[in-house]
Design an enzyme around this catalytic site. Sequence first.
Site, PDB file in Angstrom:
ATOM      1  N   LYS A 237       0.810  12.636  -2.294  1.00  0.00           N
ATOM      2  CA  LYS A 237       0.987  12.668  -0.841  1.00  0.00           C
ATOM      3  C   LYS A 237       1.977  13.740  -0.415  1.00  0.00           C
ATOM      4  O   LYS A 237       1.809  14.345   0.643  1.00  0.00           O
ATOM      5  CB  LYS A 237       1.436  11.301  -0.321  1.00  0.00           C
ATOM      6  CG  LYS A 237       0.321  10.275  -0.386  1.00  0.00           C
ATOM      7  CD  LYS A 237       0.563   9.133   0.566  1.00  0.00           C
ATOM      8  CE  LYS A 237      -0.657   8.214   0.588  1.00  0.00           C
ATOM      9  NZ  LYS A 237      -0.368   6.939   1.230  1.00  0.00           N
TER      10      LYS A 237
ATOM     11  N   LYS B  57     -10.825   8.797  -5.118  1.00  0.00           N
ATOM     12  CA  LYS B  57     -11.015   7.404  -4.702  1.00  0.00           C
ATOM     13  C   LYS B  57     -11.385   7.332  -3.222  1.00  0.00           C
ATOM     14  O   LYS B  57     -10.964   8.189  -2.432  1.00  0.00           O
ATOM     15  CB  LYS B  57      -9.766   6.568  -5.007  1.00  0.00           C
ATOM     16  CG  LYS B  57      -8.607   6.844  -4.110  1.00  0.00           C
ATOM     17  CD  LYS B  57      -7.463   5.849  -4.296  1.00  0.00           C
ATOM     18  CE  LYS B  57      -6.353   6.236  -3.333  1.00  0.00           C
ATOM     19  NZ  LYS B  57      -5.148   5.456  -3.392  1.00  0.00           N
TER      20      LYS B  57
ATOM     21  N   LYS C 225      -8.580   5.641   3.033  1.00  0.00           N
ATOM     22  CA  LYS C 225      -8.509   5.516   4.487  1.00  0.00           C
ATOM     23  C   LYS C 225      -8.330   6.856   5.161  1.00  0.00           C
ATOM     24  O   LYS C 225      -8.676   7.031   6.309  1.00  0.00           O
ATOM     25  CB  LYS C 225      -7.298   4.661   4.870  1.00  0.00           C
ATOM     26  CG  LYS C 225      -7.420   3.225   4.465  1.00  0.00           C
ATOM     27  CD  LYS C 225      -6.305   2.422   5.097  1.00  0.00           C
ATOM     28  CE  LYS C 225      -6.316   1.017   4.541  1.00  0.00           C
ATOM     29  NZ  LYS C 225      -5.069   0.661   3.877  1.00  0.00           N
TER      30      LYS C 225
HETATM   31  P1  TYM Z   1      -3.604   0.243   0.657  1.00  0.00           P
HETATM   32  O1  TYM Z   1      -3.384  -0.193   2.075  1.00  0.00           O
HETATM   33  O2  TYM Z   1      -3.844   1.687   0.416  1.00  0.00           O
HETATM   34  O3  TYM Z   1      -4.791  -0.555   0.020  1.00  0.00           O
HETATM   35  C1  TYM Z   1      -4.891  -1.974   0.076  1.00  0.00           C
HETATM   36  C2  TYM Z   1      -5.505  -2.488  -1.217  1.00  0.00           C
HETATM   37  O4  TYM Z   1      -6.781  -1.875  -1.434  1.00  0.00           O
HETATM   38  C3  TYM Z   1      -6.837  -1.322  -2.756  1.00  0.00           C
HETATM   39  N1  TYM Z   1      -7.654  -0.094  -2.720  1.00  0.00           N
HETATM   40  C4  TYM Z   1      -8.714   0.135  -3.503  1.00  0.00           C
HETATM   41  N2  TYM Z   1      -9.308  -0.621  -4.465  1.00  0.00           N
HETATM   42  C5  TYM Z   1     -10.408  -0.093  -5.078  1.00  0.00           C
HETATM   43  N3  TYM Z   1     -10.923   1.128  -4.767  1.00  0.00           N
HETATM   44  C6  TYM Z   1     -10.360   1.917  -3.829  1.00  0.00           C
HETATM   45  N4  TYM Z   1     -10.898   3.096  -3.525  1.00  0.00           N
HETATM   46  C7  TYM Z   1      -9.195   1.421  -3.147  1.00  0.00           C
HETATM   47  N5  TYM Z   1      -8.395   1.931  -2.168  1.00  0.00           N
HETATM   48  C8  TYM Z   1      -7.462   0.988  -1.939  1.00  0.00           C
HETATM   49  C9  TYM Z   1      -5.391  -1.008  -3.106  1.00  0.00           C
HETATM   50  O5  TYM Z   1      -5.206  -0.960  -4.495  1.00  0.00           O
HETATM   51  C10 TYM Z   1      -4.663  -2.166  -2.459  1.00  0.00           C
HETATM   52  O6  TYM Z   1      -4.647  -3.292  -3.319  1.00  0.00           O
HETATM   53  N6  TYM Z   1       1.040   0.349  -1.250  1.00  0.00           N
HETATM   54  C11 TYM Z   1      -0.080  -0.512  -0.883  1.00  0.00           C
HETATM   55  C12 TYM Z   1       0.288  -1.570   0.118  1.00  0.00           C
HETATM   56  C13 TYM Z   1       1.385  -2.499  -0.270  1.00  0.00           C
HETATM   57  C14 TYM Z   1       1.322  -3.523  -1.245  1.00  0.00           C
HETATM   58  C15 TYM Z   1       2.586  -4.171  -1.185  1.00  0.00           C
HETATM   59  C16 TYM Z   1       0.352  -3.947  -2.143  1.00  0.00           C
HETATM   60  C17 TYM Z   1       2.614  -2.541   0.298  1.00  0.00           C
HETATM   61  N7  TYM Z   1       3.325  -3.548  -0.222  1.00  0.00           N
HETATM   62  C18 TYM Z   1       2.904  -5.239  -2.033  1.00  0.00           C
HETATM   63  C19 TYM Z   1       0.675  -5.026  -2.983  1.00  0.00           C
HETATM   64  C20 TYM Z   1       1.914  -5.642  -2.935  1.00  0.00           C
HETATM   65  C21 TYM Z   1      -1.168   0.339  -0.257  1.00  0.00           C
HETATM   66  O7  TYM Z   1      -0.905   1.381   0.297  1.00  0.00           O
HETATM   67  O8  TYM Z   1      -2.386  -0.258  -0.251  1.00  0.00           O
END
Ligand code: TYM
Length: 326
Positions: free
Chosen positions: A111, A192, A195
Amino acid sequence: MQRILSGIQPSGDVHLGNLLGALRNWVADQHTHESFHPIVDLHAVTVPQDPEGLREATLRLAQVLMAAGLDPEVCVLFVQSHVPEHTQLAWVLECTAGFGELRRMHQFKDKSAEGDFVSAGLFTYPVLQAADILLYDADAVPVGDDQRQHIELTRDIAQRFNARYGDVLVVPEHRIPPAGARVMDLQEPTRKMSKSSGDAPGTVWLLDEPDDIRRKIRRAVTDSLSEVRFDRDARPGVSNLLEILGAATQRAPQSVADDYDRYGPLKNDCAEAVVELLAPVRRRFAELRADPAETQRALRAGAEAAGEVAAATMARVRRAMGFLPP
Ligand code: TYM
């Protein structure tokens, strides 16, 4: 009962990767685990957000999560910024995490290479994530594969904190699903699904119209060889479709591959499976949309329940660290 915690950012809509890698498992787990699910708005502001857009995206995300099956009567669904202990714990954990270990985080490296302004928050983001998890004494964190390194860091931070201050924090395990943990972009299957891809044809959004889903999946990039085989390195495009169809129908992608010898039928079946998976989400979202006050009420109740647990952990942390009580 085991406790789980997992969050999602309100930056952009929810896509098929979020659903198959994470959300779907949260929906299943909420009945067998004590589940906490923050909408992590504090994480979203590591990059600039339009204020009105953030408010709208936060409420909309809550509605999408509920439409996908998270039941605020069963799990604790809340907005991260409603519980001030997240940032309080993040600060003391920043004093436990090492600069060098944060510098090694892949997501930060990716990023920070994208924009010209790199906020300090983007750098310390994984510590805030550790605080989200450790605040609730979570035993497990169900996430997609891209979060693996962040959960490893959370474990390291918790262990280091405990070594210094006693047995204060629960060291969590990550839980990464066997299928759907890494859904790739349909047009660029070595990247991947994410968003930040905007309106790109390689991303399937949870609220896409059925015909858009069909079109995106039928136009997915495969390769010039026509044999159907699960091999992520040599056949990233077709492997992604096998993974999506496998995750949508609860089968291993390798065994899905045995059913097909051409790409056309695989794409059709994959598209129909995704359309079927998402149809009830769209329906339920339209209902929830009509009553935003009800969603707000659910989020307030969620923050109250989360706040009780968070306050108890913070009190334990303050005591252990030697902060003088007021
Ligand atoms: P975020 O918002 O990007 O994504 C949310 C969840 O979706 C999963 N994910 C995917 N799984 C499979 N294939 C993909 N292409 C894909 N893109 C996203 C992510 O692995 C995630 O589980 N940092 C985290 C948010 C967060 C968090 C936490 C997660 C903040 N605090 C505490 C767990 C525990 C994030 O940006 O996820």
